[in-house]
Design a protein around this motif. Sequence first.
Motif, PDB file in Angstrom:
ATOM      1  N   LEU A 196      14.916 -15.816  -9.542  1.00  0.00           N
ATOM      2  CA  LEU A 196      13.592 -15.568  -8.976  1.00  0.00           C
ATOM      3  C   LEU A 196      13.185 -14.129  -9.219  1.00  0.00           C
ATOM      4  O   LEU A 196      14.029 -13.232  -9.242  1.00  0.00           O
ATOM      5  CB  LEU A 196      13.606 -15.815  -7.463  1.00  0.00           C
ATOM      6  N   THR A 197      11.889 -13.902  -9.368  1.00  0.00           N
ATOM      7  CA  THR A 197      11.393 -12.533  -9.395  1.00  0.00           C
ATOM      8  C   THR A 197      11.224 -12.053  -7.959  1.00  0.00           C
ATOM      9  O   THR A 197      11.239 -12.852  -7.014  1.00  0.00           O
ATOM     10  CB  THR A 197      10.052 -12.438 -10.126  1.00  0.00           C
ATOM     11  N   MET A 198      11.032 -10.763  -7.789  1.00  0.00           N
ATOM     12  CA  MET A 198      10.835 -10.216  -6.446  1.00  0.00           C
ATOM     13  C   MET A 198       9.587 -10.801  -5.798  1.00  0.00           C
ATOM     14  O   MET A 198       9.593 -11.129  -4.601  1.00  0.00           O
ATOM     15  CB  MET A 198      10.738  -8.692  -6.507  1.00  0.00           C
ATOM     16  N   ALA A 199       8.513 -10.943  -6.566  1.00  0.00           N
ATOM     17  CA  ALA A 199       7.274 -11.505  -6.012  1.00  0.00           C
ATOM     18  C   ALA A 199       7.477 -12.960  -5.608  1.00  0.00           C
ATOM     19  O   ALA A 199       6.990 -13.402  -4.555  1.00  0.00           O
ATOM     20  CB  ALA A 199       6.140 -11.381  -7.023  1.00  0.00           C
ATOM     21  N   GLN A 200       8.201 -13.717  -6.422  1.00  0.00           N
ATOM     22  CA  GLN A 200       8.459 -15.120  -6.089  1.00  0.00           C
ATOM     23  C   GLN A 200       9.322 -15.243  -4.835  1.00  0.00           C
ATOM     24  O   GLN A 200       9.067 -16.096  -3.982  1.00  0.00           O
ATOM     25  CB  GLN A 200       9.159 -15.803  -7.271  1.00  0.00           C
ATOM     26  N   ALA A 201      10.338 -14.384  -4.725  1.00  0.00           N
ATOM     27  CA  ALA A 201      11.214 -14.415  -3.553  1.00  0.00           C
ATOM     28  C   ALA A 201      10.430 -14.077  -2.291  1.00  0.00           C
ATOM     29  O   ALA A 201      10.601 -14.728  -1.247  1.00  0.00           O
ATOM     30  CB  ALA A 201      12.374 -13.442  -3.737  1.00  0.00           C
ATOM     31  N   ALA A 202       9.554 -13.064  -2.369  1.00  0.00           N
ATOM     32  CA  ALA A 202       8.752 -12.681  -1.205  1.00  0.00           C
ATOM     33  C   ALA A 202       7.817 -13.818  -0.794  1.00  0.00           C
ATOM     34  O   ALA A 202       7.681 -14.138   0.394  1.00  0.00           O
ATOM     35  CB  ALA A 202       7.954 -11.415  -1.514  1.00  0.00           C
ATOM     36  N   ALA A 203       7.164 -14.442  -1.783  1.00  0.00           N
ATOM     37  CA  ALA A 203       6.251 -15.552  -1.488  1.00  0.00           C
ATOM     38  C   ALA A 203       7.011 -16.735  -0.892  1.00  0.00           C
ATOM     39  O   ALA A 203       6.538 -17.379   0.056  1.00  0.00           O
ATOM     40  CB  ALA A 203       5.520 -15.977  -2.759  1.00  0.00           C
ATOM     41  N   ALA A 232       0.825  -1.210   0.000  1.00  0.00           N
ATOM     42  CA  ALA A 232       0.000   0.000   0.000  1.00  0.00           C
ATOM     43  C   ALA A 232       0.858   1.258   0.000  1.00  0.00           C
ATOM     44  O   ALA A 232       0.560   2.234  -0.704  1.00  0.00           O
ATOM     45  CB  ALA A 232      -0.945   0.000   1.190  1.00  0.00           C
ATOM     46  N   PHE A 233       1.935   1.263   0.779  1.00  0.00           N
ATOM     47  CA  PHE A 233       2.740   2.478   0.926  1.00  0.00           C
ATOM     48  C   PHE A 233       3.964   2.506   0.008  1.00  0.00           C
ATOM     49  O   PHE A 233       4.399   3.584  -0.404  1.00  0.00           O
ATOM     50  CB  PHE A 233       3.184   2.647   2.384  1.00  0.00           C
ATOM     51  N   TYR A 234       4.518   1.334  -0.285  1.00  0.00           N
ATOM     52  CA  TYR A 234       5.710   1.296  -1.142  1.00  0.00           C
ATOM     53  C   TYR A 234       5.371   0.969  -2.590  1.00  0.00           C
ATOM     54  O   TYR A 234       6.211   1.128  -3.469  1.00  0.00           O
ATOM     55  CB  TYR A 234       6.710   0.262  -0.611  1.00  0.00           C
ATOM     56  N   GLY A 235       4.170   0.475  -2.820  1.00  0.00           N
ATOM     57  CA  GLY A 235       3.739   0.165  -4.179  1.00  0.00           C
ATOM     58  C   GLY A 235       3.996  -1.281  -4.549  1.00  0.00           C
ATOM     59  O   GLY A 235       4.892  -1.935  -4.008  1.00  0.00           O
ATOM     60  N   ALA A 236       3.197  -1.782  -5.492  1.00  0.00           N
ATOM     61  CA  ALA A 236       3.320  -3.172  -5.948  1.00  0.00           C
ATOM     62  C   ALA A 236       4.171  -3.294  -7.193  1.00  0.00           C
ATOM     63  O   ALA A 236       4.365  -4.400  -7.717  1.00  0.00           O
ATOM     64  CB  ALA A 236       1.933  -3.755  -6.199  1.00  0.00           C
ATOM     65  N   GLY A 237       4.688  -2.192  -7.688  1.00  0.00           N
ATOM     66  CA  GLY A 237       5.517  -2.224  -8.888  1.00  0.00           C
ATOM     67  C   GLY A 237       6.806  -2.991  -8.668  1.00  0.00           C
ATOM     68  O   GLY A 237       7.307  -3.085  -7.555  1.00  0.00           O
ATOM     69  N   GLY A 238       7.333  -3.555  -9.752  1.00  0.00           N
ATOM     70  CA  GLY A 238       8.594  -4.272  -9.677  1.00  0.00           C
ATOM     71  C   GLY A 238       8.460  -5.730  -9.292  1.00  0.00           C
ATOM     72  O   GLY A 238       9.468  -6.393  -9.030  1.00  0.00           O
ATOM     73  N   ALA A 239       7.231  -6.255  -9.290  1.00  0.00           N
ATOM     74  CA  ALA A 239       7.031  -7.658  -8.913  1.00  0.00           C
ATOM     75  C   ALA A 239       7.783  -8.599  -9.847  1.00  0.00           C
ATOM     76  O   ALA A 239       8.242  -9.669  -9.429  1.00  0.00           O
ATOM     77  CB  ALA A 239       5.536  -7.994  -8.914  1.00  0.00           C
ATOM     78  N   ASP A 240       7.906  -8.209 -11.120  1.00  0.00           N
ATOM     79  CA  ASP A 240       8.567  -9.075 -12.097  1.00  0.00           C
ATOM     80  C   ASP A 240      10.062  -8.823 -12.222  1.00  0.00           C
ATOM     81  O   ASP A 240      10.743  -9.499 -13.000  1.00  0.00           O
ATOM     82  CB  ASP A 240       7.904  -8.909 -13.468  1.00  0.00           C
ATOM     83  N   LEU A 241      10.593  -7.852 -11.475  1.00  0.00           N
ATOM     84  CA  LEU A 241      12.041  -7.668 -11.454  1.00  0.00           C
ATOM     85  C   LEU A 241      12.683  -8.844 -10.725  1.00  0.00           C
ATOM     86  O   LEU A 241      12.066  -9.461  -9.862  1.00  0.00           O
ATOM     87  CB  LEU A 241      12.407  -6.364 -10.743  1.00  0.00           C
TER      88      LEU A 241
END
Length: 421
Positions: free
Chosen positions: A300-307, A278-287
Amino acid sequence: MLSLIKFELKKMLTRRVAVAANAGAIVMLVAVMALNVMQARAEGNTGEILSGPEAIAHRREVAEARAGELTPERVAADIARYQEIAYERLNPEELAEMSDAAAYEAVAEAYDEATRLELYDPYYITLLKPWAVRGLEPYQYAFRVTPEMALDFYGALAASLQDSLDEGMGGEWVYSPAERAFWTEKEAGVAEPIGYGWSGGWDNILDCTAFLVFAIFAACVTVTPLFASEYREGTDAVLLSSLNGRGRLVAAKLAAAALYATALFAAGAAIVCGVSLAFYGAGGADLTIQNYALASPYNLTMAQAAALYIGIFYLVMLGMLALTLALSASTPSTLAIIVTDVVVLFVTGLLPSAGVGVLRHILTLFPMGLQSPFDMFAALFSYPVGPVVLDLIGMAALVYGALVAVGVPLALGRWCRHQVA
């Protein structure tokens, strides 16, 4: 069966200690994430200190201005540009001979605020990372990077991995040939060129996921009396002599514990992820994860690493839950169980391990040892198990999966074989 599960949930969640632990965990997570946003800091274009959402917005603006694929040609051109800026008024050889503090002061005197900020732009620091010299400012070693070296940016990254393997975690660990092959192969699988940009929301999820340990502790406290209270209150005699006391009842207890703990963990993860995105944004998930840690050998993408990181902590929660249930089925002392959980969850993170590689590898597998996403994705922790090499992700999954596989049957067996006095 469903009615039994509901009954066990009601018993667990209406105890005052459970209410306090769960409310405290949620409040703590909300407070931590709120402070995470409010305490964000950044230096503005004219040197002013920005804070909170304003600082986050500025950092995002700076990163997005540099967004794009890091092709070798782009890297070479931008490093050349950095060198022009850094050495317009200062001699690079002289800067290299100074201490980092003296070099910083020389740059501050020679250039205006905007130029100084550009020299510390995270983008340029990322580009120069393969040639970084520990203890020196980036403009103290940037002059050593020739155009030919810059064009071989990805070769330099691969070489830096080999250097890290040679260094052996600061001399603490000697990588076997199998481990070296494991990490070399993994690094070779990283797609090129990697991308650069803003992935602040996903970065923040990685940085804050370790706070889910509060939810894990609350879950352990809540399920602690599940069996122990029956022993202490004398109801075990009635339950164990009933028709379903050694079958459906114990299954309902275990199911209730798992459902409750999963719901609490999901609520905690939702707070961490929700506030971050919400505050930092969801952009860059595929980086790629290299946008967070350039030295990471994972594709890994950023979203995959976080998950994946959240998934590891979910496994930690299940493992700790299984351990707590096994102890609860073994002793009527809830205090002893909680103390054991505190030791495993928190105290192990306070034990010193510097200089002892084996001990560091062991302690890193405890919950507080897993709190660093850099250790998880870039520190090259590996565990040779015979001919197989496991990374920290695989070893953590194996350890906590084994804890579940052993703890749950142990809890079941202890309760069913309990002899009433």
